[in-house]
Write a protein that holds these residues in place. Structure first.
Motif, PDB file in Angstrom:
ATOM      1  N   GLN A  91       1.349  -1.955   7.172  1.00  0.00           N
ATOM      2  CA  GLN A  91       0.934  -2.791   6.053  1.00  0.00           C
ATOM      3  C   GLN A  91       0.327  -4.082   6.588  1.00  0.00           C
ATOM      4  OE1 GLN A  91       1.430  -2.244   2.641  1.00  0.00           O
ATOM      5  NE2 GLN A  91       2.501  -0.282   2.861  1.00  0.00           N
ATOM      6  N   ARG A 112       0.836  -1.203   0.000  1.00  0.00           N
ATOM      7  CA  ARG A 112       0.000   0.000   0.000  1.00  0.00           C
ATOM      8  C   ARG A 112       0.869   1.252   0.000  1.00  0.00           C
ATOM      9  NH1 ARG A 112      -4.566  -1.458   4.575  1.00  0.00           N
ATOM     10  NH2 ARG A 112      -5.589  -3.111   3.387  1.00  0.00           N
ATOM     11  N   GLU A 157       2.825   3.123   2.783  1.00  0.00           N
ATOM     12  CA  GLU A 157       2.129   3.331   4.048  1.00  0.00           C
ATOM     13  C   GLU A 157       2.964   2.729   5.167  1.00  0.00           C
ATOM     14  OE1 GLU A 157      -1.886   1.961   4.435  1.00  0.00           O
ATOM     15  OE2 GLU A 157      -2.589   3.212   2.772  1.00  0.00           O
TER      16      GLU A 157
END
Length: 189
Positions: free
Chosen positions: A157, A144, A154
């Motif tokens: 995760q 992500r 991100e």
């Protein structure tokens, strides 16, 4: 009996060293992180001995991915992270792995986040939940990204509780996909 070099370096016996580590939460976390890398290195050494990978290097340096792997003529970078010990994603249930570097830059700017381009493979060590030094692997391209900064991953995760696409227990399968992903981006070394 021969003393371990660390016993000599610290002028302490193994029991005292281990007891000191046990008394410090951060020390235990650090050792688990290093053990995850150590057991992954042993796995990579077996792959190299069998001729599956051409070579690898284990870095122990801030700001550099944990491993460089030579696979089918391509250099791939791999990060190794332990999954979080207590926190889970709820829906669907999944482990969590934190993707942040240990330190900010020396000038104080926030450089803990990982850019998507910094490594091609993530090894998520499952020890904190399974009590076994086993891993799930994924190509970085499947992780992500931050909505406000898509060039960065991100921080938290999700990692499935068992192998399911795109997460795999077979590192070689993920390395093959990482080589293809690099080639499609025109970044093959």
């Amino acid at each position: 009996m021969t003393r371990h070099p660390l016993e000599e370096l610290l002028s302490a016996d193994a029991v005292d060293i281990l007891s000191a580590i046990q008394k410090g939460h951060r020390a235990v976390v650090d050792v688990k992180g290093k053990l995850a890398e150590y057991f992954l290195e042993k796995w990579l050494a077996k792959l190299q001995k069998r001729g599956v990978i051409e070579g690898f290097y284990w870095f122990d340096k801030d700001g550099v991915p944990d491993f460089s792997i030579k696979f089918r003529g391509t250099e791939l970078k791999m990060e190794c992270k332990n999954i979080r010990s207590k926190e889970l994603f709820k829906n669907p249930p999944a482990y969590k792995v934190e993707l942040q570097k240990t330190r900010n830059s020396k000038d104080g700017t926030n450089t803990r986040g990982y850019r998507v381009s910094e490594f091609q493979v993530l090894a998520a060590c499952l020890f904190n939940h399974t009590k076994r030094w086993e891993y799930l692997f994924i190509c970085t391209k499947h992780l992500r990204r931050r909505k406000a900064a898509p060039a960065f991953l991100e921080i938290m995760q999700p990692v499935p509780m068992k192998s399911s696409a795109p997460w795999r227990t077979d590192l070689v399968e993920v390395l093959k996909k990482a080589v293809i992903a690099l080639a499609s981006n025109g970044e093959v070394n």
